[in-house]
Write an enzyme that holds these catalytic residues in place. Structure first.
Site, short mmCIF file in Angstrom:
data_model
loop_
_atom_site.label_atom_id
_atom_site.label_comp_id
_atom_site.label_asym_id
_atom_site.label_seq_id
_atom_site.Cartn_x
_atom_site.Cartn_y
_atom_site.Cartn_z
N ARG A 114 0.86 -1.19 0.00
CA ARG A 114 0.00 0.00 0.00
C ARG A 114 0.88 1.22 0.00
NH1 ARG A 114 -3.04 -1.99 5.27
NH2 ARG A 114 -4.34 -3.64 4.41
N ASP A 128 2.10 4.95 -0.11
CA ASP A 128 1.47 6.19 0.36
C ASP A 128 1.28 7.20 -0.77
OD1 ASP A 128 1.20 5.46 3.00
OD2 ASP A 128 3.16 6.26 3.59
N ARG A 163 10.88 5.98 4.54
CA ARG A 163 11.08 7.43 4.56
C ARG A 163 11.60 7.92 5.91
NH1 ARG A 163 6.72 10.68 3.47
NH2 ARG A 163 5.06 9.19 3.84
#
Lengths: 258, 258
Positions: free
Chosen positions: B65, B67, B211
């Site tokens: 999934r 972002d 990240r």
């Protein structure tokens, strides 16, 4: 009399600078480099940024008038401006004001009499083809998708016949009554994985010349046009080559040499 | 009884297919992969294309999934659909209907029981940093601009301590009460010119994990955090690492392994 002010940053009053800059831009959202009465142009954005930062109406001159949608990694401009701080500050301020798709990569004093367009010895362009069977969303912005397999070696052979001084009238567009003789210094085509790159360096280019050359090179790459047939296009006395120009988004002005 | 129909394209009636596809997308204009009540999602666009092409309401399942703003070169999906023609025709039709920033790169029959998410052994992500002094408009879409010079070798050393099975809770976000133990198979950082690439492969990733790891690696790259200090972050029992997550547009899901 003002004391002599050099390139040092100690000076108090503003100095008149003759500057050259290397400009990089993503041409997707532009009508081209050159300012027009309406619409977004790279020149327009840079002159607007100069007005904001220096409070002066500055006219810039570019080395190449890239068409709508064409990108640049190494466009060169010159302009004259009054500025009382370091040049690095001017560059930083311009980049802070310019939109995200334009940036001043280098800014420095130009030699006396330097003219971005007339002083240029040659321009280098690269046209990028994405030659995978299926279109690639991550390559789509900077590469033209051409699905049929291309023989890059044949295209490279065809490129060889472009080198030298020729009348490029058959690849020029639109007619303008201008001198259509240009000197191509380097022309090559090479494959890297699914990408095929056409690299051209010439003293100057006619409008749409790179894109019309690449359009006809694609016919060589698919076998529809022999290398000899491509070579013969150069002796045409009209502009009706077999292929039309490829789209602008694959084209990038990578370097201007002085 | 219908005659037996295999994978050949001679069949007349529709067959139920369990399919897997590799999907590439430019995530810039998306709220992420997973469908949401409102807004543009990659899953939403693919399901819309499937509805147009097959006239069926097909639900797809993705391996990861991603972002909002994250790109993918090798997202994998599975779905079940009735189709009476060749799979190549289904792929072509979907790519014709999908927007330019999404494409089905590969489409084939999936092994029985194949699940894009649960069958995946590992995911590979690459985070791209543009480490030039001046921002680059041509790199801006797929690379995060970080102007301070980075020591990619120190960052690579810090990467090494991520490899193995650890509780990645300090790099997880937001809290979810889920198991935060993951196994990182590969973690490296390398420089190519002005670009610095962080490559991570793990069995699975917590949300924003790549990240947040890269955010802290940047502190190592600038010398603000020692390699040992970075290593100690892994033993934190909370999520307050020194750095926040880097922006999504530098991140790309490059591959899912089964």
């Amino acid at each position: 009399m003002e004391p002599h002010v050099g390139a040092n940053s100690q000076r108090r009053g503003p100095s008149e600078y003759h500057l050259m800059a290397i400009v990089e831009y993503d041409g997707t959202e532009y009508l081209g480099f050159q300012i027009q009465r309406r619409g977004r142009t790279v020149q327009g954005e840079i002159e607007r940024a100069l007005a904001v930062v220096t409070q002066q109406q500055v006219r810039i001159v570019g080395a190449g008038r890239t068409d709508a949608g064409v990108h640049a990694k190494g466009q060169v401009i010159h302009f004259t401006v009054s500025w009382s701080h370091a040049l690095a500050d001017l560059q930083r301020a311009l980049n802070a004001v310019l939109p995200a798709d334009v940036a001043i990569i280098e800014l420095r004093e130009a030699p006396p009499g330097f003219h971005a367009r007339y002083s240029a010895r040659s321009r280098e362009y690269v046209y990028t083809i994405y030659n995978g069977a299926v279109r690639s969303p991550l390559a789509a912005r900077y590469a033209y998708h051409f699905a049929k397999p291309l023989d890059a070696r044949a295209m490279d052979q065809a490129c060889a016949c472009l080198v030298g001084t020729h009348d490029f009238l058959p690849f020029g567009w639109p007619p303008r009554g201008e001198n259509t003789v240009r000197t191509v210094y380097r022309a090559r085509c090479q494959r890297e994985g699914d990408f095929v790159y056409v690299e051209l360096e010439a003293d100057a280019f006619l409008r749409a010349m790179v894109r019309r050359i690449v359009g006809n090179l694609l016919l060589v790459g698919t076998g529809e046009l022999a290398v000899e047939g491509f070579a013969r296009l150069l002796s045409l006395k009209h502009r009706r080559t077999p292929a039309v120009a490829v789209p602008a988004h694959g084209l990038c002005l990578v370097r201007v040499n002085y």
